[in-house]
Every structure is written in C-alpha cells, then in structure tokens.
Design a protein around this motif. Structure first.
Motif, PDB file in Angstrom:
ATOM      1  N   GLY A   1      23.485  27.170  55.361  1.00  0.00           N
ATOM      2  CA  GLY A   1      22.187  27.534  55.918  1.00  0.00           C
ATOM      3  C   GLY A   1      21.207  28.069  54.887  1.00  0.00           C
ATOM      4  O   GLY A   1      20.042  28.310  55.218  1.00  0.00           O
ATOM      5  N   LEU A   2      21.643  28.246  53.648  1.00  0.00           N
ATOM      6  CA  LEU A   2      20.771  28.780  52.608  1.00  0.00           C
ATOM      7  C   LEU A   2      19.651  27.805  52.256  1.00  0.00           C
ATOM      8  O   LEU A   2      19.834  26.589  52.277  1.00  0.00           O
ATOM      9  CB  LEU A   2      21.578  29.076  51.339  1.00  0.00           C
ATOM     10  N   THR A   3      18.489  28.366  51.920  1.00  0.00           N
ATOM     11  CA  THR A   3      17.405  27.581  51.336  1.00  0.00           C
ATOM     12  C   THR A   3      17.237  28.012  49.883  1.00  0.00           C
ATOM     13  O   THR A   3      17.780  29.047  49.456  1.00  0.00           O
ATOM     14  CB  THR A   3      16.075  27.807  52.082  1.00  0.00           C
ATOM     15  N   VAL A   4      16.461  27.248  49.150  1.00  0.00           N
ATOM     16  CA  VAL A   4      16.222  27.592  47.747  1.00  0.00           C
ATOM     17  C   VAL A   4      15.575  28.968  47.644  1.00  0.00           C
ATOM     18  O   VAL A   4      15.878  29.747  46.729  1.00  0.00           O
ATOM     19  CB  VAL A   4      15.345  26.512  47.082  1.00  0.00           C
ATOM     20  N   ASP A   5      14.702  29.303  48.579  1.00  0.00           N
ATOM     21  CA  ASP A   5      14.015  30.595  48.535  1.00  0.00           C
ATOM     22  C   ASP A   5      14.936  31.770  48.831  1.00  0.00           C
ATOM     23  O   ASP A   5      14.544  32.925  48.619  1.00  0.00           O
ATOM     24  CB  ASP A   5      12.848  30.605  49.535  1.00  0.00           C
ATOM     25  N   ASP A   6      16.138  31.502  49.329  1.00  0.00           N
ATOM     26  CA  ASP A   6      17.087  32.581  49.612  1.00  0.00           C
ATOM     27  C   ASP A   6      17.836  33.035  48.363  1.00  0.00           C
ATOM     28  O   ASP A   6      18.621  33.987  48.422  1.00  0.00           O
ATOM     29  CB  ASP A   6      18.119  32.118  50.656  1.00  0.00           C
ATOM     30  N   VAL A   7      17.617  32.363  47.258  1.00  0.00           N
ATOM     31  CA  VAL A   7      18.390  32.614  46.040  1.00  0.00           C
ATOM     32  C   VAL A   7      17.469  33.077  44.927  1.00  0.00           C
ATOM     33  O   VAL A   7      16.384  32.512  44.718  1.00  0.00           O
ATOM     34  CB  VAL A   7      19.131  31.334  45.591  1.00  0.00           C
ATOM     35  N   ASP A   8      17.866  34.128  44.213  1.00  0.00           N
ATOM     36  CA  ASP A   8      17.221  34.450  42.944  1.00  0.00           C
ATOM     37  C   ASP A   8      18.312  34.749  41.929  1.00  0.00           C
ATOM     38  O   ASP A   8      19.499  34.550  42.206  1.00  0.00           O
ATOM     39  CB  ASP A   8      16.211  35.598  43.081  1.00  0.00           C
ATOM     40  N   THR A   9      17.952  35.221  40.778  1.00  0.00           N
ATOM     41  CA  THR A   9      18.946  35.385  39.715  1.00  0.00           C
ATOM     42  C   THR A   9      19.929  36.505  39.992  1.00  0.00           C
ATOM     43  O   THR A   9      20.987  36.558  39.363  1.00  0.00           O
ATOM     44  CB  THR A   9      18.233  35.660  38.386  1.00  0.00           C
ATOM     45  N   ALA A  10      19.599  37.381  40.938  1.00  0.00           N
ATOM     46  CA  ALA A  10      20.434  38.563  41.157  1.00  0.00           C
ATOM     47  C   ALA A  10      21.187  38.562  42.472  1.00  0.00           C
ATOM     48  O   ALA A  10      22.214  39.233  42.600  1.00  0.00           O
ATOM     49  CB  ALA A  10      19.576  39.831  41.074  1.00  0.00           C
ATOM     50  N   GLN A  11      20.720  37.796  43.475  1.00  0.00           N
ATOM     51  CA  GLN A  11      21.328  37.896  44.792  1.00  0.00           C
ATOM     52  C   GLN A  11      21.025  36.666  45.633  1.00  0.00           C
ATOM     53  O   GLN A  11      20.183  35.842  45.278  1.00  0.00           O
ATOM     54  CB  GLN A  11      20.801  39.134  45.522  1.00  0.00           C
ATOM     55  N   VAL A  12      21.761  36.580  46.762  1.00  0.00           N
ATOM     56  CA  VAL A  12      21.448  35.585  47.788  1.00  0.00           C
ATOM     57  C   VAL A  12      21.238  36.333  49.096  1.00  0.00           C
ATOM     58  O   VAL A  12      21.819  37.394  49.323  1.00  0.00           O
ATOM     59  CB  VAL A  12      22.570  34.539  47.958  1.00  0.00           C
ATOM     60  N   ARG A  13      20.385  35.788  49.944  1.00  0.00           N
ATOM     61  CA  ARG A  13      20.134  36.377  51.257  1.00  0.00           C
ATOM     62  C   ARG A  13      20.829  35.511  52.304  1.00  0.00           C
ATOM     63  O   ARG A  13      20.426  34.358  52.534  1.00  0.00           O
ATOM     64  CB  ARG A  13      18.625  36.467  51.523  1.00  0.00           C
ATOM     65  N   LEU A  14      21.853  36.068  52.916  1.00  0.00           N
ATOM     66  CA  LEU A  14      22.666  35.333  53.875  1.00  0.00           C
ATOM     67  C   LEU A  14      22.276  35.708  55.292  1.00  0.00           C
ATOM     68  O   LEU A  14      22.084  36.902  55.595  1.00  0.00           O
ATOM     69  CB  LEU A  14      24.152  35.636  53.649  1.00  0.00           C
ATOM     70  N   ARG A  15      22.182  34.712  56.160  1.00  0.00           N
ATOM     71  CA  ARG A  15      21.875  34.951  57.573  1.00  0.00           C
ATOM     72  C   ARG A  15      23.171  34.885  58.365  1.00  0.00           C
ATOM     73  O   ARG A  15      23.758  33.826  58.520  1.00  0.00           O
ATOM     74  CB  ARG A  15      20.873  33.911  58.072  1.00  0.00           C
ATOM     75  N   GLY A  16      23.583  36.030  58.866  1.00  0.00           N
ATOM     76  CA  GLY A  16      24.868  36.122  59.536  1.00  0.00           C
ATOM     77  C   GLY A  16      24.771  36.057  61.036  1.00  0.00           C
ATOM     78  O   GLY A  16      23.784  35.591  61.603  1.00  0.00           O
ATOM     79  N   LYS A  17      25.820  36.564  61.678  1.00  0.00           N
ATOM     80  CA  LYS A  17      25.880  36.549  63.134  1.00  0.00           C
ATOM     81  C   LYS A  17      24.778  37.429  63.713  1.00  0.00           C
ATOM     82  O   LYS A  17      24.460  38.480  63.179  1.00  0.00           O
ATOM     83  CB  LYS A  17      27.254  37.037  63.605  1.00  0.00           C
ATOM     84  N   GLY A  18      24.221  36.951  64.829  1.00  0.00           N
ATOM     85  CA  GLY A  18      23.155  37.696  65.462  1.00  0.00           C
ATOM     86  C   GLY A  18      21.841  37.660  64.713  1.00  0.00           C
ATOM     87  O   GLY A  18      20.948  38.457  64.983  1.00  0.00           O
ATOM     88  N   GLY A  19      21.726  36.747  63.747  1.00  0.00           N
ATOM     89  CA  GLY A  19      20.488  36.638  62.989  1.00  0.00           C
ATOM     90  C   GLY A  19      20.300  37.711  61.938  1.00  0.00           C
ATOM     91  O   GLY A  19      19.225  37.804  61.328  1.00  0.00           O
ATOM     92  N   ARG A  20      21.320  38.552  61.716  1.00  0.00           N
ATOM     93  CA  ARG A  20      21.195  39.608  60.715  1.00  0.00           C
ATOM     94  C   ARG A  20      21.176  39.019  59.310  1.00  0.00           C
ATOM     95  O   ARG A  20      21.974  38.146  58.980  1.00  0.00           O
ATOM     96  CB  ARG A  20      22.345  40.617  60.842  1.00  0.00           C
ATOM     97  N   VAL A  21      20.269  39.513  58.485  1.00  0.00           N
ATOM     98  CA  VAL A  21      20.146  39.045  57.108  1.00  0.00           C
ATOM     99  C   VAL A  21      20.677  40.137  56.186  1.00  0.00           C
ATOM    100  O   VAL A  21      20.358  41.318  56.348  1.00  0.00           O
ATOM    101  CB  VAL A  21      18.681  38.719  56.757  1.00  0.00           C
ATOM    102  N   ARG A  22      21.497  39.736  55.226  1.00  0.00           N
ATOM    103  CA  ARG A  22      22.001  40.699  54.253  1.00  0.00           C
ATOM    104  C   ARG A  22      21.852  40.109  52.849  1.00  0.00           C
ATOM    105  O   ARG A  22      21.988  38.900  52.651  1.00  0.00           O
ATOM    106  CB  ARG A  22      23.459  41.066  54.525  1.00  0.00           C
ATOM    107  N   ALA A  23      21.561  40.964  51.920  1.00  0.00           N
ATOM    108  CA  ALA A  23      21.458  40.546  50.520  1.00  0.00           C
ATOM    109  C   ALA A  23      22.778  40.853  49.829  1.00  0.00           C
ATOM    110  O   ALA A  23      23.270  41.985  49.880  1.00  0.00           O
ATOM    111  CB  ALA A  23      20.310  41.284  49.843  1.00  0.00           C
ATOM    112  N   VAL A  24      23.351  39.839  49.200  1.00  0.00           N
ATOM    113  CA  VAL A  24      24.634  39.994  48.510  1.00  0.00           C
ATOM    114  C   VAL A  24      24.430  39.718  47.035  1.00  0.00           C
ATOM    115  O   VAL A  24      23.856  38.681  46.666  1.00  0.00           O
ATOM    116  CB  VAL A  24      25.687  39.038  49.092  1.00  0.00           C
TER     117      VAL A  24
END
Length: 306
Positions: free
Chosen positions: A162-185
């Motif tokens: 489900g990731l898009t290019v905009d969800d990624v930078d050099t330091a982290q990825v933004r993941l969309r989990g259950k219930g629509g919650r977004v977390r930066a890893v």
C-alpha cells in the motif's frame, strides 16, 4: 456409571459427526476424553449424568491438569479439548431430556498460553534477501527492496504494497495499518540502501511499462504490486535460498524477535509494529518483559544483530 451414559455419548458423537462434520480423529479424541470423564464420575459415586453437579466437572478439570496414577497431566490445550467435549456432552444431554440441568455450563476450559510466533534467524534473513533475483535486474532491485522493507520495518504485507513513493524518505516510511492508523517507522541502513537502489535503478524502468501510478512497489507491467504478487516474490526468493515455510508475517515476527533479543523495549516494538495494545506484542517475550532492557538501544533496523 450406567450403560445409559455410554449410549448418550454415542448419540452425542453421532450428532457431532452428522451435524458438525467433525473429522474421525477429532471424534476419536473426544471419545477417549469422555471415557476418562465417565471413569472420573464413577470414582465420585455418580451413577448417571443426571446426578452430576458442577463440582464433579471442576474436579475433572483439576485431574486433567494434575494427572493421577493412570494418566499424565495434560497441557492446557489438551485439557481444554477434553473440557469442551464434556461441556458439549452436557448440553446435548439437556437438549435430549437426559438431564434437567447443565452441570458443566459454568466450567470453562483453561486458557491456552499464547503461542510464540515463528521467526527465522538473521543469517536466514540474509540468505533470503540475497536470493532476490539476478544481480542488477530492475525486478531484483524491487524484490530486494520489498524484502528489506518487510523485514526491516516489520510491515504487514498489506502495508508494504500500500506504500506510495511519497510515503518514503531517507529516514523512514509511513505505514498505514489497521483502522487507518498511520505510523512512521525508521529505516535502517540496509532497507534504506535497498530502497534507494530500487528508486534509482529499478522503479523508473518498471514504471515506464505502466500508466504512471504513484505506488512504491510495482508489478512487471508498471501497476501496483498486489498482495499475491508480493507473496510470490517472497516464495520465489525463499525457494532459491532453500528456506521452507517462510511467509510475510514470519518476517514481521522475525523483526520483532530480533529487536527484543537486542534489548529494545517492548513498548517501542509495540509502536513499530502498530499494535494497539502492548499485550499483543508481549507474545514475543515469553520470558517476561522484566528481562528486557528499559531503554531503546541504538540498533540499526534491518540487521539488529550485525
């Protein structure tokens, strides 16, 4: 115990076979459990199921867990199966008019301890990722980046595809989990390097075959990679690496296990995995949270022990 009780058991098992379609092996286990139950009731002076009370059922559960001179103590799972058989028998007996009350209604099977998810070792992870495909090929860059993200961030397969290019930078990825919650890893060095190579050398070539999707991981036609497609990438790499039974969720389990083994606090791992409750994460720590170090160690995500 009267022969009539054995006839009730026969009727109950026939009901399970006909109406619920239980397998022959399961029915055989139930028959053994119920035969032991009748023997237990006989030692307590019960002559029929109608005479049984809740105390008899509780005593049977206790005997299952402690064992006796004729039977070894049963684990929680086996004891739970036996108690379930007894509870079903009493419900059946009431429904058939054999008993006026359900003596087992208030007795519940023992809770099964949570199973520790399976994980593979760091060396096996390295073998898997090294088997991503022929060196230099655009799809190999994609495969390697996908595997590094699944392991190096603990992402669920649905989150990764489900990731898009905009969800990624050099330091982290933004993941969309259950219930629509977004977390930066955070991205560890290995995952960041693999993603950088894919975005530079792999994705532009694959993207040219498609219609300009913003999806991060692409299939060979330039569209978004599906869950099934990601599964096939993993299975092909596992086969080339000589690994059996590897799944996307196993990589997630391995990520959590390796971080905890390295001393990362369980609540930090909870946040990284996107678990709503720390109780869910504690399944990875059967020895207890107290044995974990209190602080988040400086571990490079992607290869926690290297």
């Amino acid at each position: 115990m009267s022969p009539h009780a054995e006839a009730v058991i026969d009727g109950y098992l026939a009901h399970l076979a006909a109406d619920r379609g239980l397998a022959a092996n399961t029915l055989a286990s139930y028959r053994r459990d119920l035969a032991r139950y009748l023997g237990h009731l006989g030692t307590r002076g019960r002559r029929s199921l109608a005479e049984v009370d809740e105390g008899d059922v509780v005593a049977f559960l206790t005997a299952l867990r402690s064992g006796d001179e004729r039977h070894r103590a049963l684990a929680a799972g086996s004891a739970a199966r036996a108690v379930s058989a007894v509870r079903g028998l009493h419900r059946f007996a009431v429904r058939e008019g054999v008993c006026a009350h359900d003596a087992a209604r208030g007795v519940h099977p023992p809770a099964r301890p949570p199973s520790v998810p399976k994980a593979i070792g760091v060396a096996e992870v390295e073998r898997l990722i090294a088997a991503a495909g022929p060196p230099g090929a655009p799809l190999t860059h994609r495969n390697r980046a996908l595997l590094e993200v699944l392991y190096g961030t603990g992402a669920r397969i649905s989150e990764a595809v489900g990731l898009t290019v905009d969800d990624v930078d050099t330091a982290q990825v933004r993941l969309r989990g259950k219930g629509g919650r977004v977390r930066a890893v955070p991205l560890g060095r290995y995952a960041a390097d693999a993603l950088g190579a894919y975005l530079t050398l792999g994705r532009p070539v694959i993207w040219a075959h498609g219609r300009g999707t913003a999806a991060l991981f692409l299939n060979a036609r330039g569209g978004r990679l599906t869950r099934q497609g990601a599964w096939e990438v993993l299975q092909a790499a596992a086969e080339r690496a000589g690994l059996v039974g590897v799944s996307p969720h196993m990589l997630r389990h391995s990520f959590a296990t390796h971080l905890l083994d390295a001393g990362v606090d369980v609540r930090v791992v909870q946040e990284l995995l996107g678990h709503a409750s720390v109780t869910t994460t504690q399944v990875y720590t059967p020895a207890g949270v107290d044995k974990l170090r209190a602080a988040y160690a400086a571990v490079p995500l992607g290869r926690p022990t290297s």
